[in-house]
Scaffold this motif. Sequence first.
Motif, PDB file in Angstrom:
ATOM      1  N   ALA A   9      -6.844  13.129  -4.390  1.00 53.44           N
ATOM      2  CA  ALA A   9      -7.318  11.744  -4.412  1.00 53.44           C
ATOM      3  C   ALA A   9      -6.220  10.838  -4.967  1.00 53.44           C
ATOM      4  O   ALA A   9      -5.521  11.200  -5.918  1.00 53.44           O
ATOM      5  CB  ALA A   9      -8.581  11.627  -5.259  1.00 53.44           C
ATOM      6  N   ILE A  10      -6.067   9.670  -4.382  1.00 50.87           N
ATOM      7  CA  ILE A  10      -5.046   8.719  -4.831  1.00 50.87           C
ATOM      8  C   ILE A  10      -5.539   8.030  -6.097  1.00 50.87           C
ATOM      9  O   ILE A  10      -6.574   7.360  -6.089  1.00 50.87           O
ATOM     10  CB  ILE A  10      -4.756   7.680  -3.737  1.00 50.87           C
ATOM     11  CG1 ILE A  10      -4.276   8.373  -2.467  1.00 50.87           C
ATOM     12  CG2 ILE A  10      -3.719   6.669  -4.214  1.00 50.87           C
ATOM     13  CD1 ILE A  10      -4.082   7.441  -1.293  1.00 50.87           C
ATOM     14  N   PRO A  11      -4.840   8.184  -7.222  1.00 49.43           N
ATOM     15  CA  PRO A  11      -5.301   7.555  -8.470  1.00 49.43           C
ATOM     16  C   PRO A  11      -5.247   6.031  -8.380  1.00 49.43           C
ATOM     17  O   PRO A  11      -4.452   5.449  -7.638  1.00 49.43           O
ATOM     18  CB  PRO A  11      -4.308   8.090  -9.514  1.00 49.43           C
ATOM     19  CG  PRO A  11      -3.654   9.266  -8.876  1.00 49.43           C
ATOM     20  CD  PRO A  11      -3.633   8.991  -7.411  1.00 49.43           C
ATOM     21  N   VAL A  12      -6.091   5.396  -9.165  1.00 48.31           N
ATOM     22  CA  VAL A  12      -6.115   3.932  -9.231  1.00 48.31           C
ATOM     23  C   VAL A  12      -4.840   3.451  -9.925  1.00 48.31           C
ATOM     24  O   VAL A  12      -4.407   4.015 -10.935  1.00 48.31           O
ATOM     25  CB  VAL A  12      -7.363   3.448  -9.993  1.00 48.31           C
ATOM     26  CG1 VAL A  12      -7.378   1.924 -10.089  1.00 48.31           C
ATOM     27  CG2 VAL A  12      -8.622   3.948  -9.312  1.00 48.31           C
ATOM     28  N   GLY A  13      -4.240   2.407  -9.397  1.00 51.84           N
ATOM     29  CA  GLY A  13      -3.009   1.868  -9.986  1.00 51.84           C
ATOM     30  C   GLY A  13      -1.763   2.571  -9.517  1.00 51.84           C
ATOM     31  O   GLY A  13      -0.728   2.481 -10.184  1.00 51.84           O
TER      32      GLY A  13
END
Length: 699
Positions: free
Chosen positions: A599-603
């Motif tokens: 999953a692509i992390p936030v930020g």
Amino acid sequence: MDPKAAVTFDPTELIKARENEIKALTKEVLSESGSKRAFQLLPRYMRRRTMSSNAYLVPSRLRAKALREIELGGTIKNTKKRRYRKTKRILNRVRHYKKRQITKKWLPTHLWHAKRFHMENKWGYRIARSPTNKGARAIYRAVKTESVIYDATHTAPIKLSGKQKELIFMLGHLSQPATANLLYLRGGQYGSNWLYEKKDAKLPKLVCPMEFYWKPLVGKEKSSSQDTNEMEREVWVFVHPAAFPEAHVLFLKFLNENKLDVIVTPLQMKFARFQLMGPKCNKVLTTVLHEVEPLVEHTSSSLADNMFRKVMSVKPSALPKRAVLSFTVLDPRVKKYIGLGVLRKPIPYAPPSITPPDFLLKWDPKWSHSFLWEVGEGDGKISFDENLSKAPKPGKGKGLWGKKNPSSTTEDKMDIAKDLPSLSNNNEQQAQKTESKFWGTCKVLERDINARKIPPSDLYKSRTEVMLMQNPGVNGYTSGWTFLCEISWATTFWRAFFKAGAKAIGYAEYEHMQFEAGVPSFPISFPDTLSGQVEADKRDAEESEKYLRRPPSKRPNFEKLGIHSPFRSPWASLFSSCDITDIRVLREDLSAYFSGSKAIPVGSLLPVWVWLPEGGTTIKPNARIYHPDYDNDHNEVIIGFVSNGKYSFKQGACKALAFVRADTTITILQKNNNRAPIYIRNIQSQWYHPAYATLHQDQ
């Protein structure tokens, strides 16, 4: 006439036959009726403006002609001499120079560079920015066809000493596992890696890129892994000066938290480090370096194997990646004093081969053993307790625009380890400083050589240990060598390399070479690091001050253009619920994010290269990057900013390194075969230029 008869030549008869012509030519040369004055007969680089009124500035061979011209009135009337303010006489020049280095350090080659380069305060040093003579394209040609040299002495190592298993444990938690690779543990080659603040976190915080080099295992190659783990080892960690204090404190904190018996020794201003790049850097090295036997017992057999000559016969990019060669060389000033008669026969230069011999492909660590590891061993060490009570603490300060911050400023954090000499967690008291064990310091002064005060026998004993570290470059571009020697030899070798044909460059040209090679420049192209944020703050302040000095009618109105932060990239504004400290750049394992297994992390930001297919403009730093659907819905959605953009001589067009939102850009890349269409707008323009972005892979 018999053709076999002897032909005699009488020069007297020839001169008599041409006597009238010689007299006429001499009269014409000495005649004042010509169109040129005496000083105009000199080459342009020897002319001075005051020669027209002061004949004694003209060389002696033309002085009589200049005096006759002045007597005949063919000169400009002398103007009144300008009175200059009396300057204070410097009685002790060394003390005067040290006093000027209170706020910044001078590199050993500072005086040489100050006469030829624009100097600038950078990262705690006074560094050469760019040469006074303009020639960006000429420097690019020199990298492609000749040789260039860059003084990177400010990039210093931090030496870690302790048991091998503890060093591996420490570096494994602060960087990638490659630091413990057997290829590097043997000591024949150095490696590169990332240094993280918390590597075990979900998205670790990057500190800086680093290079590491283990001290070679000479004579102990066949020891078992269990024996080597208990063995006392040393490793150098080279970091950029912008992140040197942060990296130093990071090592100390990790040792304190994990109770490791490891000694951390910063080696700033202990070594001279020069970067030689270009296809003819081997020619420069063979001209300057003359391998000889050391004055002390040596355990390596570099000279016996004639390794220097064999390595110089091969292109640097064809050698084993990041190989290290150490050997003893003679003082390069010996040629100037006693000639090459007492030296070994110089190596005749030949174009290096592309294919190295088979034995060079398996690099032996004994060729890398060096006495340079003894440099700095005499420095004193101080102890510290579990809470680092001896280390200076960051205090509260003011932000860039005068607002008080609740915590310490980034500048305070970077200065934590500025005055820490060497720390260990042993219960030792401060030790007395002793003389370094290294035998190869420079003891012969240049002025004594010029005055012929040094006997040839003593000068021939002047020798030192040097280290050559192979730089692979990117696809052969910028490949070459990193030259390492003890700091007292810096100016001596620098002048020798320059006279041998290497073209000197500053850090602005070095950053442009990295840009051409596709390598991001630290720290400005690392927005997720503390050093990158500090650099952005400084540039913002400098550009804002420069902008406000201009009258309103002569500067762009950014408020009307809709640019709220013109001189820095507000990365946190790309995300609704992120602070600048939460920003991360995805540099590793990108395939997992593209496939969806991670999953692509936030930020998260994604590094991309931006190209203009139609050309016609220059992409400038801090330019805005917009979503490709802007043309359809007229909704300005900014997805990233340009970090570094300029014209590329290699591509023949403008390109830029930018950072964009990872989640949005990955979707666009997947839909458009890894070539994302975007719009780009410079901060001083109202035009939206169509462009495309491709994924940037760190080399």
